[in-house]
Design an enzyme around this catalytic site. Structure first.
Site, PDB file in Angstrom:
ATOM      1  N   CYS A  14      11.731  41.337  45.875  1.00  0.00           N
ATOM      2  CA  CYS A  14      12.161  39.936  45.936  1.00  0.00           C
ATOM      3  C   CYS A  14      12.975  39.586  44.696  1.00  0.00           C
ATOM      4  O   CYS A  14      13.151  40.415  43.796  1.00  0.00           O
ATOM      5  CB  CYS A  14      10.963  39.002  46.058  1.00  0.00           C
ATOM      6  SG  CYS A  14       9.918  38.979  44.588  1.00  0.00           S
ATOM      7  N   CYS A  17      11.603  40.182  41.185  1.00  0.00           N
ATOM      8  CA  CYS A  17      11.728  41.555  40.653  1.00  0.00           C
ATOM      9  C   CYS A  17      13.070  41.737  39.949  1.00  0.00           C
ATOM     10  O   CYS A  17      13.134  42.174  38.798  1.00  0.00           O
ATOM     11  CB  CYS A  17      11.594  42.575  41.774  1.00  0.00           C
ATOM     12  SG  CYS A  17      10.058  42.499  42.697  1.00  0.00           S
ATOM     13  N   ASP A 420      55.671  34.803  40.440  1.00  0.00           N
ATOM     14  CA  ASP A 420      56.803  35.517  39.874  1.00  0.00           C
ATOM     15  C   ASP A 420      57.816  35.692  41.008  1.00  0.00           C
ATOM     16  O   ASP A 420      57.442  35.642  42.188  1.00  0.00           O
ATOM     17  CB  ASP A 420      56.319  36.875  39.344  1.00  0.00           C
ATOM     18  CG  ASP A 420      57.469  37.789  38.982  1.00  0.00           C
ATOM     19  OD1 ASP A 420      58.333  37.365  38.197  1.00  0.00           O
ATOM     20  OD2 ASP A 420      57.516  38.914  39.501  1.00  0.00           O
ATOM     21  N   ASP A 619      53.777  41.018  39.852  1.00  0.00           N
ATOM     22  CA  ASP A 619      53.691  42.456  40.123  1.00  0.00           C
ATOM     23  C   ASP A 619      54.173  43.335  38.974  1.00  0.00           C
ATOM     24  O   ASP A 619      54.032  44.557  39.028  1.00  0.00           O
ATOM     25  CB  ASP A 619      54.505  42.801  41.371  1.00  0.00           C
ATOM     26  CG  ASP A 619      56.004  42.878  41.076  1.00  0.00           C
ATOM     27  OD1 ASP A 619      56.489  42.021  40.302  1.00  0.00           O
ATOM     28  OD2 ASP A 619      56.670  43.781  41.593  1.00  0.00           O
ATOM     29  N   ASP A 623      54.326  40.562  33.726  1.00  0.00           N
ATOM     30  CA  ASP A 623      53.468  39.511  34.281  1.00  0.00           C
ATOM     31  C   ASP A 623      52.035  39.625  33.790  1.00  0.00           C
ATOM     32  O   ASP A 623      51.243  38.698  33.968  1.00  0.00           O
ATOM     33  CB  ASP A 623      53.462  39.574  35.820  1.00  0.00           C
ATOM     34  CG  ASP A 623      54.832  39.300  36.417  1.00  0.00           C
ATOM     35  OD1 ASP A 623      55.530  38.421  35.877  1.00  0.00           O
ATOM     36  OD2 ASP A 623      55.200  39.950  37.404  1.00  0.00           O
TER      37      ASP A 623
END
Length: 724
Positions: A14, A17, A420, A619, A623
C-alpha cells in the site's frame, strides 16, 4: 559523484509502504533524491557513490522488511511478475474453494434453512483456519516485518481485523458458548478471499499500465545479419558493433541505427514516428533500428547500438517518466504516511465507545473489525502513478515522449507557446531559389565563391548553398582564416581576397554599401525569402535567396492551439519580413524576429515575467537555452540531440499537432488523477465513519476495501481509450 540507480522492491502492499521507504531513503545524507513508485514496485535513487553504494541502500530497505534488488534490463518482461500473478491466482482459487461453503451457509440462513455441516461452527472453524493462517500468512509475514521496523501498513490492518474476528469467534465457540450469530469465521475467511481477489485484479490491471513499454521492447530485433570477411553471418543483436556492415533484407526489422551504404528501399517507420507512409531510403540516408524494411535489400553501417539507439532512448525516457512523481501526489503521500496509525486509533476508539455505550462485546468487536478492514491506503498510493504510467504510455504510442510526471502535470497549464521558425514551423531544409549577381559577375561565380566558404558552415542555409554549389561539377576554392559570426554570417579569405557571406547586418558592420539594392532586397524579403549577401574586398558582388517551406501540418497544429485559447508567438533570428511572411501562412500574429541565438532565452524570461506560463518549441542547438528556461520545453524529434536533451517533451514525428495533443493528454491525465484522488479520499472519509457507526458489516467493508484499488487502476486504464 552523482549516480542514478533503479531498484526493484518486493513486499509493498500500500501507499504507507512506499511512503515509508521513500522517507527512509531521503533521510540518508548521501542520497540526493529518491522516488518510490508503488504501481511499478520500484525506486529511482540519485546518490553520491563516493559516500555510499547501492548495496548499502538495499540493506536500508531490507531493514524496513522489504526485499530489494537492482533493476535488471527487461524487468518488465521477466518472470517475476508472472510468478507473482500465478501465486496470487493459486491462493485465490484455494481460498475461494474453502470459502464457498461459508458463503452458502450465509445464504441458507437468510432463507431460514440450515444444513448442520454448513452451519456448524466447528465445520466453519475447520474451513477458516487454513485461510486465516495459511492463505493469510502473507499478511502476517508483511505485518510482522513492518511492525518490527516500527511502522505500519495495510497488512497490519488486515491482520488485526481478520484475527480479531477469528479469535472472537473461537472465544465464543469454546469459552462463552455463544450462539451462531456471535460466530464470525465466515467474515474472517471471506474478507481474506475478497482482498486476494482485489489484489489479483489489481495486479492484472497494473500489468496493463506497462503495456506501452512492453510493446516498445517487443519491437527490438533479436538478431542481425552482419557481413564478415565477405560472408553473411547471423549473430545476436547484442554482438553487433559500431562500424559493422549490416545487411537488411525485405520484410526484416532493421536491427540498429545506421547509415545506408548501398541499395535502396522503402522503410515503415510508423512504430517510431507514427508516420503511416513508408519512407524512401537510399545511399547516405539514416535508418532507425526497430523500423521495418519493406521491399529492397540494402547494407547499412551500424552507428548506434544497444542503449544508444533511438528505440532504447525512447524506452528509457518512457520508463523514467513512468517511474517519476507528479507534484500532486505529495498530498497523498503525506496522508499515507500517517494513515494506518490513525485508523488503528479510530478502531480502538470505536471498540471502546461501542462497548461502553451498548455493553455489547459482540457489536464492539464487529464494528472495530469493519473499521480496520475498510481502511485502504492503497487507492491513495495508486491514484497518481497509475494515471501517469498510462498517460505517458499513451503519449509514447503517439510519438509524444514526456520526461516525467511533473511535466505531464504542468503542460495543460500553458497559456503561451513560443515557436522557433526554422525546422519547427518550417521543414528546416532551405533551398536556393535564385542567384542575383552584380558588377559583371556571373551566377556561377557567385555560387562558386559562396559555396566554397559555406562548406565550413553548420547552418542549414549554408548547407543548402553548399549543396547547390556541388551541383556545378566545378572545383571549389580553398578557404583561409574561416570565421563564423553567430547570428550574422561567416568570413574568410579566398586567394588573398576577403569574403563575407551573411546578413545585411554583417555587411553594415563591415562598412559594405548595400543602399543601391535596398528596394530589391525589400521586395525579396516581402516574398518570404531569406536574402544572403556575398561581398568580396568590401564590395557587394551578389545576392542568393533561400526559402524554407512551411510543414504541411504546421497550420493545423497552430490552429488547434489557438482554438484552446493559447497565445502563439514565433521567435526567429530571421528578418522581420521573412518571419511575417511565414507567420501569415500559419496564422501567427505575434512575431519576434532578428533575435540572436543567445538572446532567445531572454525573450522567454520576459514573457514569464509578464505572468505567462510559457512553452517553448524548437529543434536546434541554439534553442536549447530557451527550451531549458521555459516552463515546458518541447523539442521536435527530428531536431538535434542537444535540443531533445534540454526539453521536457519530445515530439518524435516533428508534427506540431503533437503540441496540442500533449496539452490534451495532460488535461485528460490530470482529470483522471483528480478523480482517483477524490474517490480515494471520499472512500475513506465516508467509509471509515460508516463502519465506526455500525452501518457496515465486516464482509461489506472487506469488499469495498478490496475493490477500491481496482477501481482506481481501472479508471486510469480508461485513458487508453482517448484519441489523439
Amino acid at each position: 559523484m552523482k549516480k542514478n540507480d533503479k531498484l526493484k522492491i518486493s513486499g509493498m502492499t500500500c501507499a504507507s509502504c512506499s511512503s515509508r521507504i521513500e522517507r527512509k531513503l531521503n533521510k540518508i545524507d548521501s542520497v540526493m533524491e529518491a522516488n518510490v513508485n508503488l504501481a511499478m514496485e520500484s525506486a529511482n535513487i540519485y546518490y553520491d557513490e563516493n559516500k555510499i553504494n547501492i548495496n548499502d541502500l538495499i540493506s536500508e530497505i531490507e531493514k524496513l522488511g522489504f526485499q530489494a534488488e537492482k533493476l535488471k534490463k527487461k524487468s518488465l518482461n521477466d518472470n517475476q511478475r508472472k510468478d507473482e500473478l500465478k501465486n496470487l491466482k493459486t491462493l485465490l482459487i484455494i481460498s475461494s474453494f474453502l470459502s464457498f461453503p461459508l458463503v452458502l451457509s450465509m445464504l441458507l440462513m437468510l432463507f431460514n434453512k440450515e444444513f448442520w455441516y454448513f452451519t456448524s461452527p466447528y465445520f466453519q472453524l475447520i474451513l477458516t483456519t487454513p485461510i486465516q493462517f495459511g492463505i493469510g500468512f502473507r499478511f502476517y509475514k508483511n505485518a510482522y516485518h513492518v511492525l518490527k521496523s516500527g511502522s505500519s501498513n495495510m497488512d497490519v490492518l488486515i491482520s488485526l481485523g481478520t484475527t480479531s474476528a477469528y479469535l472472537f469467534s473461537v472465544y465464543n465457540l469454546f469459552f462463552a458458548k455463544g450462539s451462531h450469530e456471535e460466530i464470525y469465521f465466515e467474515s474472517a475467511a471471506i474478507i481474506i478471499t475478497l482482498i486476494l481477489l482485489g489484489k489479483y485484479l489489481e495486479a492484472i490491471a497494473k500489468n496493463k499500465t506497462s503495456d506501452a513499454i512492453r510493446k516498445l521492447m517487443e519491437l527490438k530485433a533479436k538478431t542481425a545479419i552482419v557481413l564478415q570477411n565477405g560472408l553473411e553471418i547471423e549473430i545476436p543483436i547484442e554482438k553487433v558493433l559500431v562500424g559493422d556492415t549490416v545487411i537488411v533484407k525485405p520484410g526484416q526489422t532493421i536491427p540498429v541505427d545506421g547509415i545506408v551504404l548501398n541499395g535502396n528501399s522503402t522503410v515503415d517507420e510508423s512504430m517510431i514516428t507514427g508516420e503511416s507512409v513508408p519512407v524512401e531510403k537510399k545511399e547516405s540516408d539514416e535508418v532507425i533500428g526497430a523500423t521495418i524494411n519493406k521491399f529492397g535489400t540494402f547494407q547499412i553501417t551500424a552507428k548506434k547500438i544497444g542503449k544508444d539507439t533511438v528505440l532504447s532512448q525512447i524506452i528509457k525516457m518512457v520508463e523514467e517518466a513512468q517511474g517519476s512523481k507528479a507534484p500532486i501526489q505529495k498530498l497523498a503521500d503525506r496522508v499515507a504516511g500517517i494513515f494506518v496509525p490513525v485508523v488503528v486509533i479510530i478502531a480502538i476508539i470505536t471498540f471502546t465507545l461501542w462497548y461502553i455505550i451498548s455493553k455489547d462485546l459482540n457489536n464492539a468487536v464487529v464494528n472495530m473489525v469493519s473499521v480496520l478492514v475498510i481502511a485502504c491506503p492503497c487507492a491513495l498510493g495508486l491514484a497518481t502513478p497509475t494515471a501517469i504510467m498510462v498517460g505517458t504510455g499513451k503519449g509514447a504510442e503517439n510519438g509524444i515522449l514526456i520526461k516525467g510526471g511533473e511535466h505531464l502535470e504542468k503542460v495543460f497549464m500553458l497559456d503561451t507557446i513560443v515557436f522557433d521558425k526554422t525546422g519547427t514551423i518550417t521543414k528546416g531544409e532551405p533551398e536556393v531559389v535564385e542567384i542575383i549577381p552584380f558588377d559583371n559577375m556571373s551566377e556561377t561565380d557567385i555560387l562558386t565563391y559562396t559555396a566554397s566558404i559555406e562548406k565550413y558552415s553548420e547552418h542549414p542555409i549554408g548547407s543548402a548553398i553548399y549543396k547547390k554549389g556541388k551541383q556545378l561539377n566545378k572545383d571549389l576554392y580553398t578557404i583561409d582564416n574561416f570565421s563564423a559570426i553567430p547570428g550574422k554570417g561567416i568570413s574568410g579569405n579566398i586567394s588573398n581576397k576577403n569574403i563575407f557571406v551573411g546578413t545585411k547586418n554583417l555587411l553594415k558592420e563591415e562598412g559594405i554599401n548595400i543602399k543601391e539594392h535596398e528596394n530589391l532586397i525589400h521586395k525579396l524579403e516581402k516574398e518570404g525569402k531569406t536574402v544572403i549577401f556575398m561581398a568580396l574586398d568590401n564590395s557587394l558582388k551578389g545576392i542568393i535567396t533561400v526559402a524554407d517551406t512551411v510543414k504541411e501540418s504546421s497550420k493545423n497544429g497552430i490552429c488547434k492551439l489557438k482554438d484552446m485559447g493559447i497565445d502563439i508567438y514565433m521567435l526567429t533570428g530571421d528578418n522581420k519580413n521573412t518571419a511575417q511572411f511565414i507567420g501569415k501562412q500559419v496564422g501567427i500574429d505575434n512575431i519576434i524576429a532578428e533575435v540572436l541565438p543567445e538572446n532567445k532565452k531572454d525573450v522567454i524570461e520576459k514573457l514569464k515575467k509578464e505572468g505567462k506560463i510559457v512553452g517553448m518549441v524548437g529543434d536546434g542547438i541554439n534553442d536549447a537555452p530557451a527550451l531549458t528556461i521555459a516552463d515546458i520545453g518541447i523539442s521536435i524529434g527530428t531536431g538535434t540531440d542537444i535540443a531533445i536533451e534540454a526539453s521536457d517533451i519530445t515530439l518524435i514525428k516533428g508534427d506540431l499537432k503533437g503540441v496540442a495533443d500533449s496539452i490534451f493528454l495532460s488535461k485528460k491525465t490530470m482529470k483522471k488523477i483528480k478523480q482517483n484522488l477524490f474517490w480515494a479520499f471520499i472512500y475513506n472519509t465516508v467509509g471509515i465513519p460508516f463502519a465506526a457507526f455500525g452501518f457496515l458489516s465486516p464482509i461489506i467493508a472487506g469488499s469495498a476495501m478490496a475493490f477500491s484499488s481496482v477501481s482506481v487502476v481501472t479508471n486510469s486504464l480508461s485513458l487508453k481509450k482517448i484519441k489523439l
